[in-house]
Design a protein around this motif. Structure first.
Motif, mmCIF file in Angstrom:
data_model
loop_
_atom_site.group_PDB
_atom_site.id
_atom_site.type_symbol
_atom_site.label_atom_id
_atom_site.label_comp_id
_atom_site.label_asym_id
_atom_site.label_seq_id
_atom_site.Cartn_x
_atom_site.Cartn_y
_atom_site.Cartn_z
ATOM 1 N N GLU A 155 -46.780 -111.832 24.798
ATOM 2 C CA GLU A 155 -47.567 -110.637 24.464
ATOM 3 C C GLU A 155 -46.643 -109.732 23.683
ATOM 4 O OE1 GLU A 155 -48.324 -107.069 24.395
ATOM 5 O OE2 GLU A 155 -48.688 -106.903 26.547
ATOM 6 N N LEU A 156 -46.825 -109.730 22.358
ATOM 7 C CA LEU A 156 -45.851 -109.126 21.457
ATOM 8 C C LEU A 156 -46.369 -107.807 20.884
ATOM 9 C CD1 LEU A 156 -44.749 -112.423 19.672
ATOM 10 C CD2 LEU A 156 -43.852 -111.394 21.776
ATOM 11 N N GLY A 157 -45.658 -107.293 19.922
ATOM 12 C CA GLY A 157 -45.979 -105.978 19.374
ATOM 13 C C GLY A 157 -47.371 -105.911 18.780
ATOM 14 N N GLY A 158 -47.886 -104.712 18.739
ATOM 15 C CA GLY A 158 -49.187 -104.478 18.124
ATOM 16 C C GLY A 158 -49.123 -103.235 17.248
ATOM 17 N N ASN A 159 -50.075 -103.113 16.382
ATOM 18 C CA ASN A 159 -50.237 -101.879 15.605
ATOM 19 C C ASN A 159 -51.744 -101.649 15.522
ATOM 20 O OD1 ASN A 159 -50.050 -99.673 13.943
ATOM 21 N ND2 ASN A 159 -48.713 -100.634 12.434
ATOM 22 N N ASP A 160 -52.322 -101.371 16.684
ATOM 23 C CA ASP A 160 -53.774 -101.405 16.856
ATOM 24 C C ASP A 160 -54.497 -100.380 15.989
ATOM 25 O OD1 ASP A 160 -53.065 -103.189 18.810
ATOM 26 O OD2 ASP A 160 -54.296 -102.288 20.372
ATOM 27 N N ALA A 161 -55.543 -100.855 15.335
ATOM 28 C CA ALA A 161 -56.383 -99.989 14.505
ATOM 29 C C ALA A 161 -57.633 -99.575 15.263
ATOM 30 C CB ALA A 161 -56.785 -100.719 13.223
ATOM 31 N N GLY A 162 -58.072 -98.368 15.019
ATOM 32 C CA GLY A 162 -59.373 -97.905 15.481
ATOM 33 C C GLY A 162 -60.207 -97.497 14.279
ATOM 34 N N ILE A 163 -61.494 -97.816 14.314
ATOM 35 C CA ILE A 163 -62.409 -97.450 13.228
ATOM 36 C C ILE A 163 -63.513 -96.590 13.813
ATOM 37 C CG2 ILE A 163 -64.034 -98.288 11.497
ATOM 38 C CD1 ILE A 163 -62.410 -100.856 11.329
ATOM 39 N N ASN A 190 -57.324 -105.258 9.198
ATOM 40 C CA ASN A 190 -56.891 -106.650 9.222
ATOM 41 C C ASN A 190 -55.680 -106.943 8.337
ATOM 42 O OD1 ASN A 190 -58.978 -107.319 10.975
ATOM 43 N ND2 ASN A 190 -60.361 -107.972 9.336
ATOM 44 N N ARG A 191 -55.203 -105.966 7.592
ATOM 45 C CA ARG A 191 -54.212 -106.261 6.556
ATOM 46 C C ARG A 191 -52.808 -106.533 7.086
ATOM 47 N NH1 ARG A 191 -51.492 -101.220 5.697
ATOM 48 N NH2 ARG A 191 -50.452 -102.003 3.829
ATOM 49 N N LEU A 192 -52.506 -106.116 8.309
ATOM 50 C CA LEU A 192 -51.164 -106.302 8.854
ATOM 51 C C LEU A 192 -51.089 -107.582 9.684
ATOM 52 C CD1 LEU A 192 -50.398 -102.631 9.971
ATOM 53 C CD2 LEU A 192 -49.852 -103.748 7.796
ATOM 54 N N ASP A 193 -49.867 -108.091 9.845
ATOM 55 C CA ASP A 193 -49.678 -109.349 10.571
ATOM 56 C C ASP A 193 -49.540 -109.102 12.077
ATOM 57 O OD1 ASP A 193 -49.355 -112.064 11.035
ATOM 58 O OD2 ASP A 193 -47.168 -111.936 10.866
ATOM 59 N N VAL A 194 -50.456 -108.335 12.626
ATOM 60 C CA VAL A 194 -50.526 -108.102 14.064
ATOM 61 C C VAL A 194 -51.991 -108.132 14.461
ATOM 62 C CG1 VAL A 194 -48.377 -106.809 14.412
ATOM 63 C CG2 VAL A 194 -50.428 -105.628 13.618
ATOM 64 N N GLY A 195 -52.244 -108.369 15.736
ATOM 65 C CA GLY A 195 -53.629 -108.428 16.184
ATOM 66 C C GLY A 195 -53.722 -108.432 17.694
ATOM 67 N N LEU A 196 -53.158 -107.415 18.323
ATOM 68 C CA LEU A 196 -53.250 -107.341 19.780
ATOM 69 C C LEU A 196 -54.594 -106.751 20.188
ATOM 70 C CD1 LEU A 196 -51.846 -107.962 22.410
ATOM 71 C CD2 LEU A 196 -50.776 -105.700 22.332
ATOM 72 N N GLY A 197 -54.857 -105.516 19.774
ATOM 73 C CA GLY A 197 -56.129 -104.886 20.090
ATOM 74 C C GLY A 197 -56.649 -104.082 18.916
ATOM 75 N N ALA A 246 -66.936 -104.973 15.129
ATOM 76 C CA ALA A 246 -65.873 -105.515 15.968
ATOM 77 C C ALA A 246 -65.660 -107.009 15.723
ATOM 78 C CB ALA A 246 -66.200 -105.272 17.447
ATOM 79 N N ALA A 247 -66.741 -107.728 15.491
ATOM 80 C CA ALA A 247 -66.653 -109.172 15.283
ATOM 81 C C ALA A 247 -65.883 -109.531 14.018
ATOM 82 C CB ALA A 247 -68.054 -109.778 15.228
ATOM 83 N N ARG A 248 -65.699 -108.565 13.125
ATOM 84 C CA ARG A 248 -64.992 -108.822 11.866
ATOM 85 C C ARG A 248 -63.511 -108.480 11.944
ATOM 86 N NH1 ARG A 248 -68.272 -105.207 7.849
ATOM 87 N NH2 ARG A 248 -66.788 -106.104 6.359
ATOM 88 N N ILE A 249 -63.075 -107.949 13.067
ATOM 89 C CA ILE A 249 -61.693 -107.503 13.193
ATOM 90 C C ILE A 249 -60.843 -108.595 13.828
ATOM 91 C CG2 ILE A 249 -60.171 -105.783 14.233
ATOM 92 C CD1 ILE A 249 -62.443 -103.791 14.066
ATOM 93 N N GLN A 250 -59.678 -108.816 13.282
ATOM 94 C CA GLN A 250 -58.761 -109.851 13.755
ATOM 95 C C GLN A 250 -57.855 -109.269 14.838
ATOM 96 O OE1 GLN A 250 -56.800 -110.917 10.112
ATOM 97 N NE2 GLN A 250 -58.658 -111.737 9.181
ATOM 98 N N ALA A 251 -58.295 -109.393 16.088
ATOM 99 C CA ALA A 251 -57.519 -108.886 17.216
ATOM 100 C C ALA A 251 -57.933 -109.634 18.470
ATOM 101 C CB ALA A 251 -57.748 -107.385 17.400
ATOM 102 N N GLY A 252 -57.011 -109.732 19.417
ATOM 103 C CA GLY A 252 -57.316 -110.442 20.655
ATOM 104 C C GLY A 252 -58.380 -109.753 21.479
ATOM 105 N N GLY A 265 -53.003 -111.674 22.387
ATOM 106 C CA GLY A 265 -53.024 -111.298 20.986
ATOM 107 C C GLY A 265 -53.196 -112.479 20.055
ATOM 108 N N VAL A 266 -53.337 -112.142 18.767
ATOM 109 C CA VAL A 266 -53.389 -113.140 17.705
ATOM 110 C C VAL A 266 -52.375 -112.727 16.637
ATOM 111 C CG1 VAL A 266 -55.804 -113.701 18.141
ATOM 112 C CG2 VAL A 266 -55.251 -111.942 16.467
#
Length: 493
Positions: A267-275, A421-428, A443-449, A467-468
């Motif tokens: 379970e690694l780093g994240g940079n979680d986005a909110g919309i 989705n542009r960053l190489d992280v996808g925790l939440g 939500a279904a279009r967002i790349q996150a665990g 995560g992904v």
């Protein structure tokens, strides 16, 4: 907050929780006496808020680790042979012991990590330890019949892996240790725990409480440096590694575990986005947004770290968050009124300072905070809201892991999704809207665990979490979490 699970499912906690009766300081001293290094030895661990010495952490070596793994390996067959029912009974008894020692554990945690006692912080974290332990103890993992056609009967069952190496972080040191320990023990594994060098005492104290119930050598803590951590992930007798921490360290663990082919949960780093969609109510979502970003003073892997808000309600959201940031009490964790604390360590303080100063230099508008709070202590940084920034600046693109939230304006939801989705992280990630179905479509279009709707960062002991992309792989919690610390076996015939 006697039952932390509902609060964990929604971190938007109202102010300070009612204070429990303070445990005598002697209770903290007693626990420390059992777990810290002998007088004159070990490494000084300082209070994150005051700089005072909390205690002295043992400095275990690679040789100590090798001996601990040998003991855990020898103890594992008998622990496995107890069976699920007896292991569950012992884990439930261990959870009772955590509850009995909760106030002393919370006070030690508050001093070492820096988080306040109240709000979604130290007492909350200790309560989560017993809640997750109880859930792991009582979750049922049934054999799965995969074929039964009259000629072939095949079942998929799950067996213990062996010895699990658990490497934990400094932000939620006790809770994440239990996330690793509880399912591993439940499934018949023994566990060697290596806590963060920043917060070893609270984890060792937790293990001390658990080991009042568990058989000898089933659960062993090793307090050491990075060399010890590297050896743990590469040791030939470690069958599974569970790690929560940075993506960079996760990559090193993958490399070092190649020789022993240890199974991994990372379970690694994240940079979680909110919309925030245009139909959201700024006032209704403000508190959820705030705690999604600022829980544990922003020092949470799955915290909200970059917020995209539609142009039509942008200023209203910015204003509401700025007002909250200016009024939430921050200070020393043992003071009952505070719900935000310091950064845990100088390295993280410097990262937050650098990112905020860069955002200001690039035209970011400081709505709240934007500077240290030296009158509170050396590692305090004010809760910061920075508006009018864009993708590409460091505060948006790098994980700040602290009390600073950048807010980015958008006008087209497709652009907001692309930014998320542009960053190489996808925790939440999270989507905020008055229309739940519309939010689910986005939500279904967002790349996150995990993608939350109208909340952010809440976890539940029965809901799988992972995560992904650069945020790691593998699932924790619930039935999937039990499977993750097991090896599948097919019984065919």
């Amino acid at each position: 907050m006697s039952d932390p699970t509902p609060a964990l499912a929604d971190p938007a906690v109202d102010g300070a929780a009612p204070a429990a009766e303070p445990a005598p300081e002697a209770a903290v001293t007693e626990i420390l006496a059992r777990v810290q290094a002998p007088e004159g030895q070990g490494r000084a661990i300082r209070d994150a808020a005051t700089g005072d010495v909390v205690g002295r952490a043992p400095e275990h070596t690679v040789d100590d680790l090798d001996a601990a793994i040998a003991r855990a390996k020898a103890a594992q067959p008998a622990w496995d042979a107890l069976g699920h029912e007896e292991r569950s009974r012992l884990l439930l008894e261990a959870a009772d012991r955590i509850d009995a020692a909760a106030e002393a554990l919370a006070r030690l945690l508050s001093r070492e990590q820096g988080k306040p006692l109240n709000g979604p912080n130290a007492r909350f974290e200790v309560g989560a330890c017993s809640a997750w332990l109880r859930t792991a103890a009582t979750t049922v993992l049934e054999p799965q019949v995969v074929v039964d056609d009259g000629e072939v009967h095949a079942e998929l069952v799950y067996r213990a892996v062996g010895v699990v190496g658990a490497i934990g972080p400094w932000n939620w040191p006790m809770m994440i240790a239990v996330w690793q320990i509880a399912p591993a023990l439940r499934m018949g594994n023994t566990v060697v725990v290596k806590p963060s060098e920043y917060t070893p005492l609270s984890v060792l104290a937790l293990l001390d409480v658990l080991n009042q119930v568990l058989p000898a050598d089933v659960l062993i803590g090793i307090s050491g440096d990075r060399e010890v951590g590297a050896r743990l992930s590469s040791h030939p007798d470690i069958d599974k590694v569970m790690f929560t921490g940075s993506t960079a360290t996760g990559r090193k663990i993958i490399e070092s575990s190649a020789g022993n082919l240890a199974r991994l949960t990372l379970e690694l780093g994240g940079n979680d986005a909110g919309i925030v969609l245009p139909d959201a109510d700024p006032q209704a979502i403000a508190e959820g947004l705030f705690w999604g970003a600022f829980i544990n003073t922003g020092q949470t892997c799955a915290a909200l770290k970059r917020l995209y808000v539609h142009d039509s309600i942008y200023e209203d959201v910015v204003s509401a968050l700025g007002a909250l940031a200016q009024q939430i009490p921050m200070g020393r964790g043992l003071d009952e009124q505070n719900v935000l604390g310091p950064l845990q360590n100088r390295q993280q303080f410097d990262i937050v300072s650098r990112l905020v100063e860069d955002a200001k230099a690039r035209g970011g508008r400081v709505v709240a905070g934007g500077e240290p709070a030296p009158e509170l202590g050396e590692l305090f940084y004010r809760a910061t809201i920075i508006a009018d920034v864009e993708d590409g600046i460091a505060l948006v693109d790098e994980e700040q892991f602290g009390p600073a939230l950048p807010i980015i304006r958008y006008s087209d939801v497709d652009d907001a999704v692309a930014s998320a989705n542009r960053l190489d992280v996808g925790l939440g990630a999270s989507v905020w809207s008055s229309d739940r179905e519309q939010a689910r479509e986005v939500a279904a279009r967002i790349q996150a665990g995990t993608v939350w709707i109208n909340s952010h960062g809440g976890v539940h002991p029965m809901i799988p979490f992972g995560g992904v992309k650069g945020s790691g792989y593998g699932l924790e919690f619930g039935v999937e979490g039990l499977k993750a610390v097991s090896v599948p076996q097919v019984i065919n015939g």
